[in-house]
Design an enzyme around this catalytic site. Structure first.
Site, PDB file in Angstrom:
ATOM      1  N   ARG A   1     -29.595  22.213 -46.803  1.00  0.00           N
ATOM      2  CA  ARG A   1     -28.305  22.065 -45.911  1.00  0.00           C
ATOM      3  C   ARG A   1     -27.485  23.017 -46.746  1.00  0.00           C
ATOM      4  O   ARG A   1     -27.062  22.814 -47.813  1.00  0.00           O
ATOM      5  CB  ARG A   1     -27.913  20.645 -45.975  1.00  0.00           C
ATOM      6  CG  ARG A   1     -28.797  19.553 -45.075  1.00  0.00           C
ATOM      7  CD  ARG A   1     -28.318  18.217 -45.308  1.00  0.00           C
ATOM      8  NE  ARG A   1     -29.010  17.297 -44.261  1.00  0.00           N
ATOM      9  CZ  ARG A   1     -30.099  16.719 -44.591  1.00  0.00           C
ATOM     10  NH1 ARG A   1     -30.622  16.989 -45.823  1.00  0.00           N
ATOM     11  NH2 ARG A   1     -30.668  15.998 -43.751  1.00  0.00           N
TER      12      ARG A   1
ATOM     13  N   ASP B   1     -26.825  54.565 -49.262  1.00  0.00           N
ATOM     14  CA  ASP B   1     -27.841  53.250 -49.376  1.00  0.00           C
ATOM     15  C   ASP B   1     -27.813  52.862 -47.797  1.00  0.00           C
ATOM     16  O   ASP B   1     -29.035  52.703 -47.365  1.00  0.00           O
ATOM     17  CB  ASP B   1     -27.350  52.301 -50.210  1.00  0.00           C
ATOM     18  CG  ASP B   1     -27.687  52.524 -51.767  1.00  0.00           C
ATOM     19  OD1 ASP B   1     -28.332  53.668 -51.957  1.00  0.00           O
ATOM     20  OD2 ASP B   1     -27.279  51.828 -52.692  1.00  0.00           O
TER      21      ASP B   1
ATOM     22  N   THR C   1     -30.426  43.587 -56.341  1.00  0.00           N
ATOM     23  CA  THR C   1     -29.070  44.172 -56.541  1.00  0.00           C
ATOM     24  C   THR C   1     -28.065  44.241 -55.525  1.00  0.00           C
ATOM     25  O   THR C   1     -27.025  44.476 -55.626  1.00  0.00           O
ATOM     26  CB  THR C   1     -29.505  45.496 -57.227  1.00  0.00           C
ATOM     27  OG1 THR C   1     -29.752  46.295 -56.284  1.00  0.00           O
ATOM     28  CG2 THR C   1     -30.323  45.190 -58.308  1.00  0.00           C
TER      29      THR C   1
ATOM     30  N   SER D   1     -24.468  39.096 -55.356  1.00  0.00           N
ATOM     31  CA  SER D   1     -23.180  38.509 -55.012  1.00  0.00           C
ATOM     32  C   SER D   1     -23.366  37.106 -54.867  1.00  0.00           C
ATOM     33  O   SER D   1     -22.379  36.269 -55.130  1.00  0.00           O
ATOM     34  CB  SER D   1     -22.716  39.105 -53.889  1.00  0.00           C
ATOM     35  OG  SER D   1     -23.195  38.803 -52.688  1.00  0.00           O
TER      36      SER D   1
ATOM     37  N   GLN E   1     -30.010  44.967 -39.733  1.00  0.00           N
ATOM     38  CA  GLN E   1     -30.153  44.413 -38.607  1.00  0.00           C
ATOM     39  C   GLN E   1     -30.023  42.984 -38.250  1.00  0.00           C
ATOM     40  O   GLN E   1     -30.362  42.239 -39.155  1.00  0.00           O
ATOM     41  CB  GLN E   1     -31.674  45.046 -37.853  1.00  0.00           C
ATOM     42  CG  GLN E   1     -31.853  46.553 -38.255  1.00  0.00           C
ATOM     43  CD  GLN E   1     -33.072  46.800 -37.840  1.00  0.00           C
ATOM     44  OE1 GLN E   1     -34.093  46.171 -38.303  1.00  0.00           O
ATOM     45  NE2 GLN E   1     -33.346  48.043 -37.376  1.00  0.00           N
TER      46      GLN E   1
ATOM     47  N   GLU F   1     -33.228  42.578 -48.003  1.00  0.00           N
ATOM     48  CA  GLU F   1     -33.371  41.211 -48.066  1.00  0.00           C
ATOM     49  C   GLU F   1     -33.489  40.920 -46.424  1.00  0.00           C
ATOM     50  O   GLU F   1     -33.015  41.653 -45.747  1.00  0.00           O
ATOM     51  CB  GLU F   1     -32.153  40.444 -48.540  1.00  0.00           C
ATOM     52  CG  GLU F   1     -30.825  40.588 -47.920  1.00  0.00           C
ATOM     53  CD  GLU F   1     -30.318  42.017 -48.149  1.00  0.00           C
ATOM     54  OE1 GLU F   1     -29.669  42.538 -46.942  1.00  0.00           O
ATOM     55  OE2 GLU F   1     -29.899  42.208 -49.331  1.00  0.00           O
TER      56      GLU F   1
END
Length: 268
Positions: free
Chosen positions: A148, A45, A161, A166, A224, A123
Site C-alpha cells: 500500500r 539521456d 542510477t 532518487s 512513456q 525502469e
C-alpha cells in the site's frame, strides 16, 4: 556501415546533427533510418531513451553511440566538439560493443485477451492517481506482500542510477543482470506493513503485481506513459535482450557514476 542519426529538436542538437550528416556523407557512410547498424543520438539521456524505444524491434542488431549537447548524460560518451574523432572511430569500427541488460514488462489488461509486452532501458513504475495503490506482490510466483502506498518502481542496473536512486534504491553495476524493486511512499503502521526496503531480484526470478481493481493506474515505461485501461496483472523480468553501445571509448561504469553524481572537484 549503415548509419542513422537521431537528434532532439534543440538548436544545438540540430546544428550538430547537420554537421554529422555532412561528415558521414563526405566519408561515404550509408544512411538508413529503418535498419541501421549504428544509431548516433545527439542530445542527452532522454534522446537516447527515445531512440532506444524507436529501434527496440531491432535491438539485437543495432548499436548506439551518443553525443551530448548539454550537460554530460549518463549514456553519452562524446561531446559535441568531438564529432571529427567520432567519425574517424566509426570508420575503423570492428564491431566491438558493451551491453547492458533490459527489463521485460508483461501486462494483462482487463477485457483484452492478448497480453501486451514492453521493453525498458531504465525502469517501469506503477502508480495510482486518485487513491492509495494496493497491489499484491509475488516474487518467483510466490506471494510476498500486499503493498500500500503511492507506487512501485522496477529498474534495471543502469536504470538504478535514475528514478530508482532518487527513491533510495541501490546503484547496481550492469554486469549484475538483476532487477530492483523500490517502494514509492509505502504505508507502514500497526495495521499495514511492507518490507520498506529496496529488493534486488535474481535474473532467474520474476516479480508479479496484481493491483486492486481500478482504471486510474498509470504505468510508465522509461519516458512513456500508459493509462486508462484496467490492469489485471504485471510481470517484470530481466530480458534476454540487451542494449549494445559501440565500444570506442565507453566510460567505465563507476567512473560514469562518479562523474554524474560526485564530480571531479571531489577527487583526491
Amino acid at each position: 556501415m549503415k548509419i542513422a542519426i537521431y537528434a532532439n529538436d534543440g538548436r544545438q542538437s540540430m546544428a550538430v546533427s547537420r554537421k554529422l550528416y555532412q561528415k558521414f556523407a563526405d566519408t561515404h557512410f550509408i544512411f538508413d533510418n529503418d535498419h541501421p547498424d549504428i544509431v548516433v543520438t545527439v542530445g542527452g539521456d532522454g534522446t537516447l531513451l527515445s531512440a532506444f524505444h524507436k529501434y527496440a524491434a531491432i535491438i539485437d542488431s543495432v548499436r548506439f553511440v551518443s553525443v551530448h549537447t548539454g550537460h554530460l548524460g549518463f549514456y553519452t560518451d562524446w561531446r559535441d566538439d568531438e564529432i571529427d574523432d567520432l567519425v574517424i572511430s566509426l570508420q575503423s569500427d570492428n564491431g566491438q560493443s558493451v551491453s547492458y541488460p533490459l527489463l521485460d514488462i508483461h501486462v494483462k489488461y482487463k477485457g483484452i485477451a492478448k497480453a501486451v509486452n514492453y521493453l525498458a532501458l531504465n525502469e517501469a513504475t506503477l502508480k495510482r492517481s486518485n487513491a492509495t495503490m494496493v497491489t499484491d506482490v509475488y516474487i518467483g510466483g510466490e506471494f510476498f506482500e500486499k503493498f500500500r502506498g503511492d507506487g512501485l518502481c522496477v529498474s534495471t542496473p543502469t536504470g538504478s542510477t535514475a528514478y530508482n536512486k532518487s527513491l533510495g534504491g541501490a546503484v547496481i553495476h550492469p554486469n549484475l543482470k538483476v532487477l530492483q524493486v523500490t517502494e514509492i511512499s509505502s504505508i507502514n503502521n500497526r495495521v499495514f506493513r511492507t518490507l520498506s526496503s529496496p529488493m534486488i531480484i535474481a535474473p532467474s526470478d520474476w516479480v508479479t503485481l496484481v493491483p486492486s481493481a481500478g482504471r486510474d493506474y498509470s504505468l510508465t515505461v522509461d519516458q512513456q506513459n500508459y493509462h486508462g485501461k484496467q490492469i489485471e496483472q504485471l510481470r517484470f523480468k530481466i530480458s534476454k535482450k540487451s542494449i549494445h553501445f559501440a565500444k570506442y571509448r565507453h566510460m567505465q561504469f563507476w567512473r560514469r557514476v562518479q562523474d554524474a553524481f560526485i564530480g571531479a572537484e571531489y577527487e583526491n
